[in-house]
Design a protein around this motif. Structure first.
Motif, PDB file in Angstrom:
ATOM      1  N   LYS A   1      42.126  58.048  42.858  1.00  0.00           N
ATOM      2  CA  LYS A   1      43.530  58.253  42.502  1.00  0.00           C
ATOM      3  C   LYS A   1      43.712  59.558  41.736  1.00  0.00           C
ATOM      4  N   ALA A   2      42.811  59.811  40.787  1.00  0.00           N
ATOM      5  CA  ALA A   2      42.922  61.027  39.980  1.00  0.00           C
ATOM      6  C   ALA A   2      42.787  62.278  40.838  1.00  0.00           C
ATOM      7  N   ALA A   3      41.996  62.180  41.909  1.00  0.00           N
ATOM      8  CA  ALA A   3      41.787  63.321  42.798  1.00  0.00           C
ATOM      9  C   ALA A   3      42.862  63.423  43.877  1.00  0.00           C
ATOM     10  N   GLY A   4      43.800  62.475  43.886  1.00  0.00           N
ATOM     11  CA  GLY A   4      44.824  62.469  44.922  1.00  0.00           C
ATOM     12  C   GLY A   4      44.290  62.072  46.281  1.00  0.00           C
ATOM     13  N   ASP A   5      43.163  61.352  46.289  1.00  0.00           N
ATOM     14  CA  ASP A   5      42.520  60.933  47.538  1.00  0.00           C
ATOM     15  C   ASP A   5      43.089  59.582  47.947  1.00  0.00           C
ATOM     16  N   PHE A   6      44.195  59.599  48.688  1.00  0.00           N
ATOM     17  CA  PHE A   6      44.861  58.339  49.016  1.00  0.00           C
ATOM     18  C   PHE A   6      44.006  57.471  49.922  1.00  0.00           C
ATOM     19  N   ARG A   7      43.256  58.088  50.834  1.00  0.00           N
ATOM     20  CA  ARG A   7      42.406  57.317  51.742  1.00  0.00           C
ATOM     21  C   ARG A   7      41.291  56.617  50.965  1.00  0.00           C
ATOM     22  N   GLY A   8      40.666  57.357  50.061  1.00  0.00           N
ATOM     23  CA  GLY A   8      39.624  56.758  49.242  1.00  0.00           C
ATOM     24  C   GLY A   8      40.163  55.651  48.358  1.00  0.00           C
ATOM     25  N   ALA A   9      41.361  55.852  47.814  1.00  0.00           N
ATOM     26  CA  ALA A   9      41.964  54.830  46.957  1.00  0.00           C
ATOM     27  C   ALA A   9      42.203  53.539  47.725  1.00  0.00           C
ATOM     28  N   LEU A  10      42.666  53.654  48.965  1.00  0.00           N
ATOM     29  CA  LEU A  10      42.878  52.466  49.790  1.00  0.00           C
ATOM     30  C   LEU A  10      41.564  51.722  50.025  1.00  0.00           C
ATOM     31  N   ILE A  11      40.514  52.478  50.333  1.00  0.00           N
ATOM     32  CA  ILE A  11      39.215  51.873  50.626  1.00  0.00           C
ATOM     33  C   ILE A  11      38.658  51.151  49.404  1.00  0.00           C
ATOM     34  N   TRP A  12      38.684  51.825  48.246  1.00  0.00           N
ATOM     35  CA  TRP A  12      38.115  51.224  47.044  1.00  0.00           C
ATOM     36  C   TRP A  12      38.959  50.064  46.534  1.00  0.00           C
ATOM     37  N   ASN A  13      40.271  50.145  46.706  1.00  0.00           N
ATOM     38  CA  ASN A  13      41.130  49.042  46.279  1.00  0.00           C
ATOM     39  C   ASN A  13      40.836  47.781  47.086  1.00  0.00           C
ATOM     40  N   GLU A  14      40.725  47.938  48.403  1.00  0.00           N
ATOM     41  CA  GLU A  14      40.393  46.780  49.244  1.00  0.00           C
ATOM     42  C   GLU A  14      39.022  46.233  48.889  1.00  0.00           C
ATOM     43  N   LYS A  15      38.077  47.134  48.602  1.00  0.00           N
ATOM     44  CA  LYS A  15      36.722  46.701  48.262  1.00  0.00           C
ATOM     45  C   LYS A  15      36.711  45.899  46.963  1.00  0.00           C
ATOM     46  N   PHE A  16      37.556  46.282  46.008  1.00  0.00           N
ATOM     47  CA  PHE A  16      37.633  45.528  44.756  1.00  0.00           C
ATOM     48  C   PHE A  16      38.155  44.116  45.019  1.00  0.00           C
ATOM     49  N   HIS A  17      39.257  44.027  45.757  1.00  0.00           N
ATOM     50  CA  HIS A  17      39.853  42.712  46.018  1.00  0.00           C
ATOM     51  C   HIS A  17      38.914  41.833  46.843  1.00  0.00           C
ATOM     52  N   ARG A  18      38.286  42.427  47.849  1.00  0.00           N
ATOM     53  CA  ARG A  18      37.352  41.649  48.669  1.00  0.00           C
ATOM     54  C   ARG A  18      36.135  41.235  47.844  1.00  0.00           C
ATOM     55  N   GLY A  19      35.620  42.165  47.031  1.00  0.00           N
ATOM     56  CA  GLY A  19      34.457  41.850  46.209  1.00  0.00           C
ATOM     57  C   GLY A  19      34.738  40.732  45.222  1.00  0.00           C
ATOM     58  N   LEU A  20      35.935  40.737  44.655  1.00  0.00           N
ATOM     59  CA  LEU A  20      36.319  39.672  43.726  1.00  0.00           C
ATOM     60  C   LEU A  20      36.307  38.319  44.431  1.00  0.00           C
ATOM     61  N   CYS A  21      36.879  38.278  45.625  1.00  0.00           N
ATOM     62  CA  CYS A  21      36.928  37.012  46.362  1.00  0.00           C
ATOM     63  C   CYS A  21      35.543  36.569  46.812  1.00  0.00           C
ATOM     64  N   GLU A  22      34.664  37.523  47.126  1.00  0.00           N
ATOM     65  CA  GLU A  22      33.298  37.159  47.504  1.00  0.00           C
ATOM     66  C   GLU A  22      32.570  36.487  46.347  1.00  0.00           C
ATOM     67  N   LEU A  23      32.914  36.869  45.116  1.00  0.00           N
ATOM     68  CA  LEU A  23      32.294  36.244  43.950  1.00  0.00           C
ATOM     69  C   LEU A  23      32.734  34.796  43.771  1.00  0.00           C
ATOM     70  N   SER A  24      33.788  34.388  44.476  1.00  0.00           N
ATOM     71  CA  SER A  24      34.236  32.994  44.385  1.00  0.00           C
ATOM     72  C   SER A  24      33.219  32.037  44.990  1.00  0.00           C
ATOM     73  N   GLY A  25      32.408  32.543  45.931  1.00  0.00           N
ATOM     74  CA  GLY A  25      31.435  31.697  46.604  1.00  0.00           C
ATOM     75  C   GLY A  25      32.019  30.841  47.707  1.00  0.00           C
ATOM     76  N   SER A  26      33.306  30.999  47.995  1.00  0.00           N
ATOM     77  CA  SER A  26      33.975  30.191  49.015  1.00  0.00           C
ATOM     78  C   SER A  26      34.125  30.992  50.305  1.00  0.00           C
ATOM     79  N   LYS A  27      33.359  30.635  51.326  1.00  0.00           N
ATOM     80  CA  LYS A  27      33.436  31.346  52.598  1.00  0.00           C
ATOM     81  C   LYS A  27      34.798  31.154  53.260  1.00  0.00           C
ATOM     82  N   ARG A  28      35.372  29.985  53.115  1.00  0.00           N
ATOM     83  CA  ARG A  28      36.688  29.736  53.715  1.00  0.00           C
ATOM     84  C   ARG A  28      37.753  30.598  53.048  1.00  0.00           C
ATOM     85  N   LEU A  29      37.690  30.689  51.728  1.00  0.00           N
ATOM     86  CA  LEU A  29      38.657  31.521  51.009  1.00  0.00           C
ATOM     87  C   LEU A  29      38.522  32.978  51.441  1.00  0.00           C
TER      88      LEU A  29
END
Length: 239
Positions: free
Chosen positions: A137-165
């Motif tokens: 975000k600080a670098a104005g890299d909108f593509r990178g921001a989208l990728i890392w944002n999705e990775k954060f949300h997906r990574g958080l859900c993976e920590l739930s341990g629920s494959k269905r979720l």
């Protein structure tokens, strides 16, 4: 490069988050690549996906590409016309609001479950993802921001341990990824990024094993940009 333009080269593919594939389990590998590209905002709503273009840039034959696209149609992530062309759906404000409300419920539950399971190493790894998002975000890299944002949300859900979720969340992000480009399409970061980022409170909730805090924080993060996205969607419909 306009994200609605056809693919013409490996450079085009790389900018959309797609990688060249080896000749192994091709249909599923192509499916995984295109799914990842959609979830991370590699394609705008309305983008046309041509079998031959995708086959060329991914280094495979048209057959596994066609199979992967048909699977994404079955997932509801793409549409197919009578002429056998494929496109990213153009969701309206009501569609977005439905996806957002479902994300609030499902990702909120994922965060709560993650708080009970996450180790210190898990939290550090997720914090590194958030730091990469902030740098993009600080670098104005909108593509990178989208990728890392999705990775954060997906990574958080993976920590739930629920494959269905996780499967449910991935299905929602197949729609959410392209919609995030409505917010970022002019390569501008959302206005709310200047305030304290909601991810920080998510991380604190994980560190302290406070499920309610983690749930509330990710839900507020999801709703933070809702007004701006809805204004963009309704504005584009009225023009």
């Amino acid at each position: 490069m306009n994200l609605t333009d056809p693919l013409h080269s490996e450079d085009d593919a790389a900018r959309r988050g797609l990688r060249s594939l080896a000749q192994k389990n091709l249909a599923q590998e192509v499916y995984a690549e295109l799914k990842r590209g959609l979830m991370t905002g590699g394609f705008l709503p309305g983008a046309k996906l041509k079998i031959r273009d995708l086959a060329d840039v991914l280094g495979v034959s048209p057959t596994p590409v066609r199979e992967a696209l048909m699977q994404l149609v079955a997932d509801g992530a793409l549409t197919q016309t009578a002429g056998r062309s494929f496109a990213v759906p153009e969701l309206d404000a009501d569609d977005y609001d439905e996806v957002r409300r479902l994300r609030v419920l499902i990702e909120g539950e994922g965060a709560s479950l993650a708080a009970a399971r996450a180790t210190e190493a898990d939290v550090r790894a997720l914090e590194e993802v958030h730091d990469a998002l902030i740098r993009a975000k600080a670098a104005g890299d909108f593509r990178g921001a989208l990728i890392w944002n999705e990775k954060f949300h997906r990574g958080l859900c993976e920590l739930s341990g629920s494959k269905r979720l996780i499967r449910i969340v991935e299905g929602l992000w197949l729609h959410m990824g392209p919609l995030m480009n409505v917010l970022y399409q002019n390569r501008q970061m959302p206005a709310y990024s200047e305030s304290r980022h909601g991810h920080l409170d998510v991380l604190e909730g994980l560190r302290t094993r406070n499920g309610d805090m983690a749930r509330d924080a990710i839900q507020q993060d999801i709703t933070g940009a809702a007004g701006e996205i809805l204004r963009n969607l309704r504005g584009s419909k009225s023009t």
